[in-house]
Design a protein around this motif. Sequence first.
Motif, PDB file in Angstrom:
ATOM      1  N   VAL A  76      31.741  39.260  50.850  1.00 26.21           N
ATOM      2  CA  VAL A  76      32.355  38.810  49.545  1.00 26.21           C
ATOM      3  C   VAL A  76      32.873  37.509  49.617  1.00 26.21           C
ATOM      4  CG1 VAL A  76      32.448  41.235  48.905  1.00 26.21           C
ATOM      5  CG2 VAL A  76      34.344  40.252  49.768  1.00 26.21           C
ATOM      6  N   THR A  77      33.349  37.108  50.533  1.00 23.46           N
ATOM      7  CA  THR A  77      33.997  35.453  50.511  1.00 23.46           C
ATOM      8  C   THR A  77      32.955  34.473  50.776  1.00 23.46           C
ATOM      9  OG1 THR A  77      35.737  36.364  51.678  1.00 23.46           O
ATOM     10  CG2 THR A  77      35.375  34.207  51.498  1.00 23.46           C
ATOM     11  N   GLU A  78      31.873  35.027  51.541  1.00 22.86           N
ATOM     12  CA  GLU A  78      30.770  33.901  51.738  1.00 22.86           C
ATOM     13  C   GLU A  78      29.972  33.879  50.187  1.00 22.86           C
ATOM     14  OE1 GLU A  78      28.153  35.370  54.729  1.00 22.86           O
ATOM     15  OE2 GLU A  78      29.736  34.989  56.117  1.00 22.86           O
ATOM     16  N   ASN A  79      29.872  34.768  49.558  1.00 22.53           N
ATOM     17  CA  ASN A  79      28.754  34.627  48.140  1.00 22.53           C
ATOM     18  C   ASN A  79      29.914  34.712  47.114  1.00 22.53           C
ATOM     19  OD1 ASN A  79      26.093  35.458  49.467  1.00 22.53           O
ATOM     20  ND2 ASN A  79      27.436  37.016  50.410  1.00 22.53           N
ATOM     21  N   SER A  80      29.693  33.828  46.242  1.00 20.30           N
ATOM     22  CA  SER A  80      30.476  33.723  45.085  1.00 20.30           C
ATOM     23  C   SER A  80      30.551  34.960  43.917  1.00 20.30           C
ATOM     24  CB  SER A  80      30.198  32.482  44.205  1.00 20.30           C
ATOM     25  OG  SER A  80      30.210  31.292  44.887  1.00 20.30           O
ATOM     26  N   GLY A 141      34.235  35.384  43.340  1.00 15.62           N
ATOM     27  CA  GLY A 141      35.152  34.706  43.998  1.00 15.62           C
ATOM     28  C   GLY A 141      36.122  35.357  45.012  1.00 15.62           C
ATOM     29  N   GLY A 142      35.331  36.265  45.577  1.00 17.45           N
ATOM     30  CA  GLY A 142      35.843  37.078  46.782  1.00 17.45           C
ATOM     31  C   GLY A 142      36.737  38.023  46.290  1.00 17.45           C
ATOM     32  N   GLU A 143      37.321  38.373  45.229  1.00 21.63           N
ATOM     33  CA  GLU A 143      37.897  39.220  44.633  1.00 21.63           C
ATOM     34  C   GLU A 143      37.221  40.412  43.857  1.00 21.63           C
ATOM     35  OE1 GLU A 143      41.453  39.298  44.988  1.00 21.63           O
ATOM     36  OE2 GLU A 143      41.102  37.601  46.439  1.00 21.63           O
ATOM     37  N   PHE A 144      37.855  41.714  43.940  1.00 18.00           N
ATOM     38  CA  PHE A 144      37.051  42.650  43.044  1.00 18.00           C
ATOM     39  C   PHE A 144      37.296  42.331  41.742  1.00 18.00           C
ATOM     40  CE2 PHE A 144      35.495  46.598  42.170  1.00 18.00           C
ATOM     41  CZ  PHE A 144      36.216  47.310  41.228  1.00 18.00           C
ATOM     42  N   ALA A 163      35.561  33.270  34.555  1.00 19.04           N
ATOM     43  CA  ALA A 163      35.798  33.752  35.785  1.00 19.04           C
ATOM     44  C   ALA A 163      34.638  33.333  36.767  1.00 19.04           C
ATOM     45  CB  ALA A 163      36.052  35.407  35.947  1.00 19.04           C
ATOM     46  N   LEU A 164      33.606  33.280  36.605  1.00 18.89           N
ATOM     47  CA  LEU A 164      32.401  32.863  37.041  1.00 18.89           C
ATOM     48  C   LEU A 164      32.524  31.258  37.280  1.00 18.89           C
ATOM     49  CD1 LEU A 164      29.637  34.801  35.413  1.00 18.89           C
ATOM     50  CD2 LEU A 164      30.620  35.259  37.632  1.00 18.89           C
ATOM     51  N   GLU A 165      32.725  30.547  36.403  1.00 16.95           N
ATOM     52  CA  GLU A 165      32.986  29.198  36.356  1.00 16.95           C
ATOM     53  C   GLU A 165      33.920  28.806  37.686  1.00 16.95           C
ATOM     54  OE1 GLU A 165      33.560  26.750  32.777  1.00 16.95           O
ATOM     55  OE2 GLU A 165      31.848  27.918  31.802  1.00 16.95           O
ATOM     56  N   ALA A 166      35.266  29.607  37.508  1.00 14.60           N
ATOM     57  CA  ALA A 166      36.021  29.223  38.218  1.00 14.60           C
ATOM     58  C   ALA A 166      35.528  29.561  39.855  1.00 14.60           C
ATOM     59  CB  ALA A 166      37.307  29.880  38.244  1.00 14.60           C
ATOM     60  N   ALA A 167      34.878  30.551  39.937  1.00 12.94           N
ATOM     61  CA  ALA A 167      34.524  30.888  41.353  1.00 12.94           C
ATOM     62  C   ALA A 167      33.407  29.984  41.969  1.00 12.94           C
ATOM     63  CB  ALA A 167      33.772  32.426  41.464  1.00 12.94           C
ATOM     64  N   ASN A 169      33.091  26.958  41.160  1.00 16.92           N
ATOM     65  CA  ASN A 169      33.549  25.659  41.109  1.00 16.92           C
ATOM     66  C   ASN A 169      34.495  25.397  42.387  1.00 16.92           C
ATOM     67  OD1 ASN A 169      32.218  24.298  39.352  1.00 16.92           O
ATOM     68  ND2 ASN A 169      33.634  25.145  37.849  1.00 16.92           N
ATOM     69  N   ALA A 170      35.162  26.602  43.036  1.00 14.04           N
ATOM     70  CA  ALA A 170      36.143  26.744  43.951  1.00 14.04           C
ATOM     71  C   ALA A 170      35.557  26.248  45.317  1.00 14.04           C
ATOM     72  CB  ALA A 170      36.435  28.274  44.035  1.00 14.04           C
TER      73      ALA A 170
END
Length: 170
Positions: A76-80, A141-144, A163-167, A169-170
């Motif tokens: 879940v961390t490797e995939n946005s 972004g790695g979070e549930f 939330a998608l944009e933040a993930a 662009n991280a």
Amino acid sequence: MAALSLATARVPAYGRHGSLAQGSQKCARTIPSVFQAGRRAHRAGGDRRSFQRISAQAPTDVGLPPEFKTAIDAFVTENSVVAFIKGTKEMPQCGFSNTVVQILNTTGVPYTTVNILENDMLRSGMKAYSSWPTFPQIYIGGEFFGGCDIMIEAYTKGELNEALEAALNA
């Protein structure tokens, strides 16, 4: 797209009534655990039905094998954006999963799906991992992030795009 694969996990064997079987070495069975589209995990030396029986007998409050938790954390961390759904993004097999896929398709962001119907251990393990009893389960972004109802609400309020944009662009 990265495939979700777990190393061979040692899981406790359970007796007829869900209690942990007694004995030292006989107390654990080795289950090769590979969870990705088109592949099923089987108990060593057994067939698919025997694997499902072992999985169905395991109580959900035992806890996750460390290898499972580590593999899911990494995936879940490797995939946005990851959606654990019933079916695939090309063919969801549940109305809630279909709704999540349609919302994610509408946003246009790249995302990965994992078909939880392909493996009972994955399905029950994800419930324990997220502490969320139903599917679909979405990770951003790695979070549930939540399930279908939360996705609908976030989408209608415009919070999902944030939330998608933040993930991404991280």
